[in-house]
Scaffold this motif. Structure first.
Motif, PDB file in Angstrom:
ATOM      1  N   LEU A 182      39.942  51.177  30.673  1.00  0.00           N
ATOM      2  CA  LEU A 182      40.182  52.609  30.826  1.00  0.00           C
ATOM      3  C   LEU A 182      39.610  53.423  29.669  1.00  0.00           C
ATOM      4  O   LEU A 182      39.468  54.646  29.785  1.00  0.00           O
ATOM      5  CB  LEU A 182      41.677  52.873  30.974  1.00  0.00           C
ATOM      6  N   ALA A 183      39.287  52.764  28.569  1.00  0.00           N
ATOM      7  CA  ALA A 183      38.656  53.460  27.447  1.00  0.00           C
ATOM      8  C   ALA A 183      37.184  53.761  27.735  1.00  0.00           C
ATOM      9  O   ALA A 183      36.558  54.539  27.013  1.00  0.00           O
ATOM     10  CB  ALA A 183      38.786  52.627  26.177  1.00  0.00           C
ATOM     11  N   THR A 184      36.634  53.167  28.788  1.00  0.00           N
ATOM     12  CA  THR A 184      35.262  53.456  29.210  1.00  0.00           C
ATOM     13  C   THR A 184      35.273  54.619  30.192  1.00  0.00           C
ATOM     14  O   THR A 184      36.323  55.103  30.597  1.00  0.00           O
ATOM     15  CB  THR A 184      34.622  52.231  29.891  1.00  0.00           C
ATOM     16  N   ASP A 185      34.075  55.026  30.608  1.00  0.00           N
ATOM     17  CA  ASP A 185      33.989  56.104  31.593  1.00  0.00           C
ATOM     18  C   ASP A 185      33.751  55.572  33.008  1.00  0.00           C
ATOM     19  O   ASP A 185      33.358  56.328  33.902  1.00  0.00           O
ATOM     20  CB  ASP A 185      32.900  57.103  31.214  1.00  0.00           C
ATOM     21  N   ALA A 186      34.010  54.294  33.224  1.00  0.00           N
ATOM     22  CA  ALA A 186      33.835  53.711  34.555  1.00  0.00           C
ATOM     23  C   ALA A 186      34.822  54.316  35.540  1.00  0.00           C
ATOM     24  O   ALA A 186      35.994  54.503  35.222  1.00  0.00           O
ATOM     25  CB  ALA A 186      34.023  52.196  34.503  1.00  0.00           C
ATOM     26  N   ARG A 187      34.365  54.598  36.746  1.00  0.00           N
ATOM     27  CA  ARG A 187      35.245  55.148  37.769  1.00  0.00           C
ATOM     28  C   ARG A 187      35.867  54.057  38.640  1.00  0.00           C
ATOM     29  O   ARG A 187      36.877  54.291  39.294  1.00  0.00           O
ATOM     30  CB  ARG A 187      34.499  56.144  38.658  1.00  0.00           C
ATOM     31  N   LEU A 188      35.257  52.868  38.664  1.00  0.00           N
ATOM     32  CA  LEU A 188      35.794  51.746  39.434  1.00  0.00           C
ATOM     33  C   LEU A 188      36.487  50.789  38.475  1.00  0.00           C
ATOM     34  O   LEU A 188      35.837  50.169  37.630  1.00  0.00           O
ATOM     35  CB  LEU A 188      34.682  50.997  40.162  1.00  0.00           C
ATOM     36  N   ILE A 189      37.798  50.687  38.605  1.00  0.00           N
ATOM     37  CA  ILE A 189      38.578  49.815  37.727  1.00  0.00           C
ATOM     38  C   ILE A 189      39.253  48.744  38.575  1.00  0.00           C
ATOM     39  O   ILE A 189      40.063  49.040  39.453  1.00  0.00           O
ATOM     40  CB  ILE A 189      39.650  50.609  36.949  1.00  0.00           C
ATOM     41  N   GLY A 190      38.915  47.499  38.318  1.00  0.00           N
ATOM     42  CA  GLY A 190      39.502  46.397  39.065  1.00  0.00           C
ATOM     43  C   GLY A 190      40.566  45.683  38.250  1.00  0.00           C
ATOM     44  O   GLY A 190      40.429  45.532  37.038  1.00  0.00           O
ATOM     45  N   VAL A 191      41.625  45.272  38.935  1.00  0.00           N
ATOM     46  CA  VAL A 191      42.637  44.421  38.318  1.00  0.00           C
ATOM     47  C   VAL A 191      42.649  43.110  39.088  1.00  0.00           C
ATOM     48  O   VAL A 191      42.931  43.090  40.286  1.00  0.00           O
ATOM     49  CB  VAL A 191      44.032  45.078  38.333  1.00  0.00           C
ATOM     50  N   ASN A 192      42.311  42.039  38.398  1.00  0.00           N
ATOM     51  CA  ASN A 192      42.175  40.729  39.032  1.00  0.00           C
ATOM     52  C   ASN A 192      43.459  39.925  38.864  1.00  0.00           C
ATOM     53  O   ASN A 192      43.934  39.730  37.745  1.00  0.00           O
ATOM     54  CB  ASN A 192      41.002  39.970  38.404  1.00  0.00           C
ATOM     55  N   ALA A 193      43.997  39.474  39.981  1.00  0.00           N
ATOM     56  CA  ALA A 193      45.209  38.663  39.938  1.00  0.00           C
ATOM     57  C   ALA A 193      44.938  37.271  39.391  1.00  0.00           C
ATOM     58  O   ALA A 193      45.880  36.555  39.021  1.00  0.00           O
ATOM     59  CB  ALA A 193      45.825  38.553  41.335  1.00  0.00           C
ATOM     60  N   ARG A 194      43.675  36.885  39.331  1.00  0.00           N
ATOM     61  CA  ARG A 194      43.331  35.565  38.801  1.00  0.00           C
ATOM     62  C   ARG A 194      42.909  35.670  37.343  1.00  0.00           C
ATOM     63  O   ARG A 194      42.011  36.442  37.005  1.00  0.00           O
ATOM     64  CB  ARG A 194      42.210  34.903  39.614  1.00  0.00           C
ATOM     65  N   ASN A 195      43.548  34.899  36.511  1.00  0.00           N
ATOM     66  CA  ASN A 195      43.166  34.799  35.106  1.00  0.00           C
ATOM     67  C   ASN A 195      41.947  33.883  35.035  1.00  0.00           C
ATOM     68  O   ASN A 195      42.054  32.673  35.285  1.00  0.00           O
ATOM     69  CB  ASN A 195      44.334  34.221  34.299  1.00  0.00           C
ATOM     70  N   LEU A 196      40.799  34.433  34.711  1.00  0.00           N
ATOM     71  CA  LEU A 196      39.570  33.644  34.719  1.00  0.00           C
ATOM     72  C   LEU A 196      39.495  32.631  33.598  1.00  0.00           C
ATOM     73  O   LEU A 196      38.626  31.764  33.599  1.00  0.00           O
ATOM     74  CB  LEU A 196      38.360  34.581  34.668  1.00  0.00           C
ATOM     75  N   LYS A 197      40.405  32.723  32.640  1.00  0.00           N
ATOM     76  CA  LYS A 197      40.412  31.746  31.554  1.00  0.00           C
ATOM     77  C   LYS A 197      41.178  30.488  31.931  1.00  0.00           C
ATOM     78  O   LYS A 197      40.907  29.406  31.420  1.00  0.00           O
ATOM     79  CB  LYS A 197      41.008  32.374  30.294  1.00  0.00           C
ATOM     80  N   THR A 198      42.162  30.639  32.850  1.00  0.00           N
ATOM     81  CA  THR A 198      42.997  29.504  33.254  1.00  0.00           C
ATOM     82  C   THR A 198      42.952  29.241  34.749  1.00  0.00           C
ATOM     83  O   THR A 198      43.383  28.181  35.212  1.00  0.00           O
ATOM     84  CB  THR A 198      44.456  29.761  32.862  1.00  0.00           C
ATOM     85  N   LEU A 199      42.496  30.214  35.529  1.00  0.00           N
ATOM     86  CA  LEU A 199      42.458  30.217  36.995  1.00  0.00           C
ATOM     87  C   LEU A 199      43.842  30.395  37.628  1.00  0.00           C
ATOM     88  O   LEU A 199      43.979  30.281  38.847  1.00  0.00           O
ATOM     89  CB  LEU A 199      41.776  28.960  37.554  1.00  0.00           C
ATOM     90  N   ASP A 200      44.859  30.707  36.840  1.00  0.00           N
ATOM     91  CA  ASP A 200      46.194  30.987  37.389  1.00  0.00           C
ATOM     92  C   ASP A 200      46.169  32.306  38.155  1.00  0.00           C
ATOM     93  O   ASP A 200      45.427  33.240  37.803  1.00  0.00           O
ATOM     94  CB  ASP A 200      47.231  31.078  36.268  1.00  0.00           C
ATOM     95  N   LEU A 201      47.024  32.384  39.201  1.00  0.00           N
ATOM     96  CA  LEU A 201      47.126  33.597  40.017  1.00  0.00           C
ATOM     97  C   LEU A 201      48.463  34.286  39.800  1.00  0.00           C
ATOM     98  O   LEU A 201      49.506  33.629  39.693  1.00  0.00           O
ATOM     99  CB  LEU A 201      47.000  33.254  41.510  1.00  0.00           C
TER     100      LEU A 201
END
Length: 274
Positions: A182-201
């Protein structure tokens, strides 16, 4: 420090990127991006998301994943893309990472020739070369994963997407990462339910972050959608759209499933009116 799944994926992405860059140097890929933009300027997915009464859908072409392995044999991604477009998908995500997801830029090319709606190049963007590459192959959107980039890299990559007329989907997994997004000016903000470091959901945890996204941004719920009820969970928390792959590619009728997901009413008013 132990190596995470994300670290391992990025190592492979960099190795494959070096191979492609050796074949097509940066100066050439810049020229190709410019040629593509002159012929077909990037489409604005935000215009397709604005003012919707139902949740939007970024429908994904996905052969496999690190967590599930092989998901679907997709001999012709263009055919699947046409089904998504016929269902009314807001955009199509095409995975181009080859080692863990079985994707390729060839898939992106095939889909681009088949549909007119916005395309997301879904990959692990670590260098600006990949953004030029995405535009050269007809993508309108690139994925920027907060966990994979520094704040300086995020800013630089976003600036380049703007220069190319594209959008970036800036993806977070945690509250801290969302703050950086949110500190960027991006208008598309995604929230991923998967932790890409562990693959947990964690669907509930991801959904709970969506209300904190300001109303001048578009909130995208990503991962953990296997049925309509999961889309409804994201919608209740203010998602403008969901990004779905597995549930569509493993379904016998992806067009019907996409239509079902697209029927979920949007509930973004409270988030947007704050």
């Amino acid at each position: 420090m132990s190596t995470t799944v994300l670290d391992s994926i990025i190592d492979g992405v960099r190795a494959d990127l070096d191979t492609r860059r050796a074949a097509t140097p940066l100066a050439r890929i810049r020229d190709l991006a410019a040629e593509t933009t002159a012929q077909r300027p990037a489409a604005d997915v935000c215009a397709r998301l604005d003012g919707r009464d139902t949740v939007g859908l970024i429908a994904e072409i996905k052969r496999s994943s690190p967590s599930k392995g092989a998901l679907a044999d997709i001999p012709e991604p263009a055919d699947l893309a046409r089904s998504y477009e016929a269902a009314g998908a807001t955009a199509i995500s095409v995975l181009t990472e080859q080692r863990r997801f079985g994707g390729s830029l060839h898939d992106l090319d095939r889909v681009r020739t088949a549909v007119d709606i916005p395309l997301l190049r879904k990959d692990f963007t670590v260098e600006e070369y990949q953004i030029y590459e995405a535009r050269a192959h007809g993508a309108d959107i690139v994925l920027l994963i907060v966990a994979a980039l520094t704040d300086a890299q995020l800013a630089e990559h976003l600036q380049l997407t703007h220069e190319l007329g594209m959008r970036a989907l800036v993806e977070a997994h945690s509250a801290d990462e969302l703050e950086r997004a949110l500190a960027t000016d991006a208008r598309l903000i995604g929230v991923n339910a998967r932790n890409l470091k562990t693959l947990d959901l964690d669907l509930d945890g991801a959904a709970a972050l969506l209300p904190t996204i300001p109303g001048d941004r578009f909130a995208i719920g990503e991962s953990a959608v296997l049925k309509k009820a999961h889309v409804e969970t994201y919608a209740r928390h203010g998602a403008d759209a969901v990004l779905v792959g597995e549930a569509l590619v493993t379904d016998g009728d992806p067009e019907a499933t996409a239509r079902d997901f697209l029927s979920v009413p949007a509930q973004t008013d409270e988030r947007r009116n704050r």
